[in-house]
Design a protein around this motif. Sequence first.
Motif, PDB file in Angstrom:
ATOM      1  N   ILE A  35       0.832  -1.205   0.000  1.00  0.00           N
ATOM      2  CA  ILE A  35       0.000   0.000   0.000  1.00  0.00           C
ATOM      3  C   ILE A  35       0.871   1.261   0.000  1.00  0.00           C
ATOM      4  CG2 ILE A  35      -1.783   1.285   1.244  1.00  0.00           C
ATOM      5  CD1 ILE A  35      -2.546  -1.452   2.557  1.00  0.00           C
ATOM      6  N   LEU A  36       1.840   1.296   0.902  1.00  0.00           N
ATOM      7  CA  LEU A  36       2.626   2.514   1.093  1.00  0.00           C
ATOM      8  C   LEU A  36       3.624   2.767  -0.033  1.00  0.00           C
ATOM      9  CD1 LEU A  36       3.208   2.154   4.937  1.00  0.00           C
ATOM     10  CD2 LEU A  36       1.639   3.717   3.787  1.00  0.00           C
ATOM     11  N   THR A  37       4.312   1.723  -0.471  1.00  0.00           N
ATOM     12  CA  THR A  37       5.285   1.942  -1.552  1.00  0.00           C
ATOM     13  C   THR A  37       4.589   2.269  -2.873  1.00  0.00           C
ATOM     14  OG1 THR A  37       5.408  -0.463  -1.873  1.00  0.00           O
ATOM     15  CG2 THR A  37       7.148   0.555  -0.566  1.00  0.00           C
ATOM     16  N   PHE A  38       3.454   1.605  -3.138  1.00  0.00           N
ATOM     17  CA  PHE A  38       2.718   1.938  -4.360  1.00  0.00           C
ATOM     18  C   PHE A  38       2.098   3.334  -4.247  1.00  0.00           C
ATOM     19  CE2 PHE A  38      -0.976   1.972  -7.206  1.00  0.00           C
ATOM     20  CZ  PHE A  38      -0.333   1.682  -8.407  1.00  0.00           C
ATOM     21  N   GLY A  39       1.653   3.691  -3.028  1.00  0.00           N
ATOM     22  CA  GLY A  39       1.152   5.051  -2.807  1.00  0.00           C
ATOM     23  C   GLY A  39       2.223   6.080  -3.105  1.00  0.00           C
ATOM     24  N   GLY A  40       3.466   5.796  -2.694  1.00  0.00           N
ATOM     25  CA  GLY A  40       4.574   6.689  -3.013  1.00  0.00           C
ATOM     26  C   GLY A  40       4.811   6.782  -4.511  1.00  0.00           C
ATOM     27  N   PHE A  41       4.739   5.631  -5.186  1.00  0.00           N
ATOM     28  CA  PHE A  41       4.907   5.601  -6.644  1.00  0.00           C
ATOM     29  C   PHE A  41       3.814   6.411  -7.333  1.00  0.00           C
ATOM     30  CE2 PHE A  41       3.664   3.056 -10.547  1.00  0.00           C
ATOM     31  CZ  PHE A  41       4.541   3.737 -11.398  1.00  0.00           C
ATOM     32  N   MET A  42       2.582   6.352  -6.826  1.00  0.00           N
ATOM     33  CA  MET A  42       1.467   7.080  -7.429  1.00  0.00           C
ATOM     34  C   MET A  42       1.684   8.590  -7.421  1.00  0.00           C
ATOM     35  SD  MET A  42      -1.911   4.997  -6.101  1.00  0.00           S
ATOM     36  CE  MET A  42      -3.062   6.111  -6.914  1.00  0.00           C
ATOM     37  N   THR A  43       2.489   9.075  -6.474  1.00  0.00           N
ATOM     38  CA  THR A  43       2.740  10.521  -6.428  1.00  0.00           C
ATOM     39  C   THR A  43       3.585  10.986  -7.611  1.00  0.00           C
ATOM     40  OG1 THR A  43       4.766  10.305  -5.079  1.00  0.00           O
ATOM     41  CG2 THR A  43       2.671  10.491  -3.902  1.00  0.00           C
ATOM     42  N   THR A  44       4.203  10.041  -8.339  1.00  0.00           N
ATOM     43  CA  THR A  44       5.045  10.422  -9.481  1.00  0.00           C
ATOM     44  C   THR A  44       4.249  10.603 -10.769  1.00  0.00           C
ATOM     45  OG1 THR A  44       5.538   8.106 -10.109  1.00  0.00           O
ATOM     46  CG2 THR A  44       6.992   9.148  -8.479  1.00  0.00           C
ATOM     47  N   TYR A  45       2.979  10.130 -10.781  1.00  0.00           N
ATOM     48  CA  TYR A  45       2.210  10.267 -12.022  1.00  0.00           C
ATOM     49  C   TYR A  45       0.779  10.752 -11.784  1.00  0.00           C
ATOM     50  CZ  TYR A  45      -0.010   5.745 -10.938  1.00  0.00           C
ATOM     51  OH  TYR A  45      -0.697   4.727 -10.336  1.00  0.00           O
ATOM     52  N   SER A  46       0.404  11.039 -10.545  1.00  0.00           N
ATOM     53  CA  SER A  46      -0.946  11.530 -10.252  1.00  0.00           C
ATOM     54  C   SER A  46      -0.857  12.856  -9.497  1.00  0.00           C
ATOM     55  CB  SER A  46      -1.708  10.500  -9.410  1.00  0.00           C
ATOM     56  OG  SER A  46      -1.160  10.426  -8.098  1.00  0.00           O
ATOM     57  N   ARG A  47      -2.020  13.381  -9.128  1.00  0.00           N
ATOM     58  CA  ARG A  47      -2.052  14.650  -8.392  1.00  0.00           C
ATOM     59  C   ARG A  47      -1.769  14.474  -6.907  1.00  0.00           C
ATOM     60  NH1 ARG A  47      -7.306  17.950 -10.843  1.00  0.00           N
ATOM     61  NH2 ARG A  47      -6.542  18.105 -12.997  1.00  0.00           N
ATOM     62  N   MET A  48      -1.664  13.250  -6.464  1.00  0.00           N
ATOM     63  CA  MET A  48      -1.393  13.014  -5.049  1.00  0.00           C
ATOM     64  C   MET A  48       0.033  13.425  -4.693  1.00  0.00           C
ATOM     65  SD  MET A  48      -3.429   9.548  -3.924  1.00  0.00           S
ATOM     66  CE  MET A  48      -2.323   8.446  -4.756  1.00  0.00           C
ATOM     67  N   SER A  49       0.195  13.921  -3.459  1.00  0.00           N
ATOM     68  CA  SER A  49       1.518  14.325  -2.979  1.00  0.00           C
ATOM     69  C   SER A  49       2.021  13.341  -1.943  1.00  0.00           C
ATOM     70  CB  SER A  49       1.456  15.726  -2.359  1.00  0.00           C
ATOM     71  OG  SER A  49       0.684  15.700  -1.162  1.00  0.00           O
ATOM     72  N   VAL A  50       3.337  13.338  -1.717  1.00  0.00           N
ATOM     73  CA  VAL A  50       3.932  12.462  -0.702  1.00  0.00           C
ATOM     74  C   VAL A  50       3.355  12.784   0.673  1.00  0.00           C
ATOM     75  CG1 VAL A  50       6.069  11.897   0.512  1.00  0.00           C
ATOM     76  CG2 VAL A  50       6.064  12.049  -1.985  1.00  0.00           C
ATOM     77  N   ILE A  51       3.251  14.075   0.995  1.00  0.00           N
ATOM     78  CA  ILE A  51       2.725  14.484   2.301  1.00  0.00           C
ATOM     79  C   ILE A  51       1.271  14.032   2.452  1.00  0.00           C
ATOM     80  CG2 ILE A  51       2.067  16.473   3.711  1.00  0.00           C
ATOM     81  CD1 ILE A  51       4.547  17.905   2.658  1.00  0.00           C
ATOM     82  N   GLY A  52       0.486  14.155   1.381  1.00  0.00           N
ATOM     83  CA  GLY A  52      -0.912  13.741   1.429  1.00  0.00           C
ATOM     84  C   GLY A  52      -1.060  12.256   1.669  1.00  0.00           C
TER      85      GLY A  52
END
Length: 201
Positions: A35-52
Amino acid sequence: MENWIVNMMEQFGYVGIMLLIALENLFPPIPSEVILTFGGFMTTYSRMSVIGVIAFATIGSVAGAIILYYIGSLLGLHRIERLINRYGHFIRLNKKDFHRAYNWFERYGPWTVFFCRLVPLIRSLISIPAGMTKMNFGLFVVLTTLGSLIWNTVLVTIGSVVGESWGAIVQYMSLYSNIVYIALAALILFFLIFFLLRRRK
């Protein structure tokens, strides 16, 4: 399971991450590393931020831990043991894992909540003995939040840095989990031998 987790996160974003992490606390077989590592990866191509991602993951962690805290406070040791004996195999949980978390709490007190949030599997279970012993709720929430924040920050940041190689991190975390379990078993064996030798003397 990995595909379901990834699809949930891509469909619901921050809310999906929060719900999955809360479920991960309640059902340890759901891997927070994915969950967490893929969430981090998602910040590289989506509007989500690392802090979020870190913030919503931490909210989910604390919410799941609070539920387990209240379960522990309501049920007590013997009822929980009976439940684990009956239904534990469905979520790959056994009495040995639970007693390990309980003994850690008994031995090292409230700070165990903080440190165990950095140990796979036990990071979820430690909330139950905290509830069973009626640990101060405010202190429990603070220590759980701090431990969860560190765990989440490390894995989300790694996921954002390695990008598409996030899957490799999951494999390394699995290795880390195995090393932790071996170390715990060795530590328990050491204390057992020490206790027996001391008793013999």
